[in-house]
Design an enzyme around this catalytic site. Structure first.
Site, PDB file in Angstrom:
ATOM      1  N   ILE A  42      46.416  21.933  29.216  1.00  0.00           N
ATOM      2  CA  ILE A  42      46.734  23.249  29.345  1.00  0.00           C
ATOM      3  C   ILE A  42      45.816  24.341  29.820  1.00  0.00           C
ATOM      4  O   ILE A  42      44.645  24.584  29.396  1.00  0.00           O
ATOM      5  CB  ILE A  42      47.406  24.113  28.066  1.00  0.00           C
ATOM      6  CG1 ILE A  42      48.315  22.917  27.315  1.00  0.00           C
ATOM      7  CG2 ILE A  42      47.974  25.399  28.250  1.00  0.00           C
ATOM      8  CD1 ILE A  42      49.543  22.752  27.853  1.00  0.00           C
ATOM      9  N   GLU A  43      45.995  24.430  31.233  1.00  0.00           N
ATOM     10  CA  GLU A  43      45.069  25.328  31.972  1.00  0.00           C
ATOM     11  C   GLU A  43      45.473  26.569  32.458  1.00  0.00           C
ATOM     12  O   GLU A  43      44.995  27.405  33.302  1.00  0.00           O
ATOM     13  CB  GLU A  43      44.490  24.436  33.212  1.00  0.00           C
ATOM     14  CG  GLU A  43      43.956  23.185  32.727  1.00  0.00           C
ATOM     15  CD  GLU A  43      42.946  22.465  33.662  1.00  0.00           C
ATOM     16  OE1 GLU A  43      42.435  23.191  34.546  1.00  0.00           O
ATOM     17  OE2 GLU A  43      43.154  21.097  33.553  1.00  0.00           O
TER      18      GLU A  43
END
Length: 419
Positions: A172-173
């Site tokens: 998750i960026e």
């Protein structure tokens, strides 16, 4: 991770035929104990393309223990069925259908039969995902289990047929204010894991190295992770900079990570040293070369931390970059495995095996003094190999014919690639 490849359109031909599910099944456990080598596969950039045959990375001499399939990069935002492109061919539509996924499905079975774990990743460096509510997170978590786990569910699309993955990865960026909901997706997955006593599943994550972690810190603080593939690169200029502490980069904050997780539900997680697999890998351009650790540098870093109770091994981005980075006859993945097994990079005799019980014995062939072009025989499995993909080597049984105009170039007893 650095998400660079162009997205495959929904018009790809050939729906993957779903194999009907029967009873729950079990997969072969990993064969080699100790620290593991984890490699992301399925996304490309920097002019590099990995071998589209996933099974090529599951040979005894590949040096890989866990393959992470990247990515399901579209979910939430009004759609509760994750979609994305995995590899150069397999597209998962927003209805959950797999298109051109037959070869990947067969390769997953081959890899798992060889003891290599297959983990499916969500996220990446794209803004096409988010979560709005706890209920949505739980719904998506249930769908992931039904479609990709050993669920026995015959009412949903199953892109990989009766095959199932060994876990789910969260890269998750993008935050977007939705980080607090991922804990419910993970909890839903874990609740389903408990229903399958025959298999062990992983929840893994690929956080950036800064602490506080801007996108996954909240998720880690409220969820149980088994592996954390910390990206110790691309963060020299962050508010709290961090990297591998080499080449004039920011300090290596491995110990900060062990301290951080100690007070979270992930206190028992293994921490992996995440590295770019070539000078181009971190950004897809030469500008990221500063973050690259040469095999000797990586060996020194691992040697300092491998006795730590939290140390899990090495993670690298990604398979294609590893293929393009051959030193002493070994890809970067093979170098990493040699470091984990022997404490040093590959000797000239070739890479160590991830599965020693079935590894082929090395021949007495002398290493060539210069690169030579091999004359491959016809591939028993058919197909063509893209630039930089593996096309030969001791114990290799995958495709050997290169995409024109490339030739299969022998770089050592254990490795030949299309160049």
């Amino acid at each position: 991770m650095h998400h660079l490849r162009a997205l495959v359109g929904v018009g790809l031909a050939g729906l993957a035929a779903g194999v009907p599910l029967t009873d729950k099944i079990s997969v072969k456990p990993r064969q080699a104990p100790g620290a593991q080598n984890v490699v992301y596969w399925g996304q490309n950039g920097g002019g590099t393309i990995e071998n589209n045959d996933l099974a090529a990375y599951c040979q005894p001499n590949s040096g890989i223990d866990v393959l992470v399939l990247a990515f399901l990069y579209q979910f939430g935002n009004g759609g509760n069925i994750p979609s994305g492109t995995i590899g150069q061919s397999c597209y998962i539509s927003t209805s959950g259908q797999g298109q051109n996924c037959e070869a990947l499905t067969a390769a997953i079975h081959t890899c798992q039969s060889a003891g290599v774990k297959i983990v499916l990743s969500l996220g990446g460096a794209t803004s096409s995902y988010s979560l709005q509510t706890q209920a949505q997170a739980e719904q998506i978590g249930q769908y992931l289990w039904d479609s990709y786990g050993n669920s026995g569910n015959k009412t949903v699309q199953r892109p990989f047929g009766s095959n199932f993955v060994n876990g789910f990865d969260f890269d998750i960026e993008v935050n977007g204010g939705s980080s607090q909901y991922y804990q419910y997706m993970i909890a839903k997955l874990r609740a389903n894991f408990a229903s399958d006593k025959s298999n062990t599943y992983l929840i893994t994550g690929a956080p950036q190295c800064p602490i506080p972690e801007p996108n996954m810190g909240v998720i880690i603080s409220n969820s149980v992770f088994d592996h954390l593939y910390v990206q110790f690169y691309n963060n020299n200029n962050y508010t709290v900079p961090c990297a591998l502490g080499i080449n004039g980069n920011a300090p290596f904050n491995y110990n900060n990570w062990t301290s951080f997780i100690a007070d979270t539900p992930s206190a028992g997680a293994k921490i992996f040293i995440g590295v770019p697999a070539s000078p181009l890998a971190s950004t897809g351009t030469p500008s990221g070369a500063q973050y690259y650790a040469a095999p000797e540098q990586l060996a020194a870093i691992v040697g300092e931390y491998r006795s730590d109770a939290h140390f899990g091994g090495i993670m690298m981005w990604s398979a294609g970059f590893s293929d393009a980075n051959v030193n002493d006859g070994c890809t970067y993945a093979q170098q990493a495995k040699s470091i984990l097994v022997n404490g040093a990079p590959c000797p000239s005799s070739g890479p160590p095996s991830s599965t020693p019980a079935t590894a082929p014995a090395p021949t007495a062939t002398t290493m060539p003094s210069s690169t030579s072009v091999s004359s491959p025989t016809a591939s028993p499995t058919g197909g063509t190999v893209p630039q930089w993909g593996q096309c030969g080597g001791e114990g290799y049984s995958g495709p050997t014919q290169c995409v024109p105009p490339y030739q299969c170039v022998k770089q050592g007893d254990w490795w030949s690639s299309c160049r």
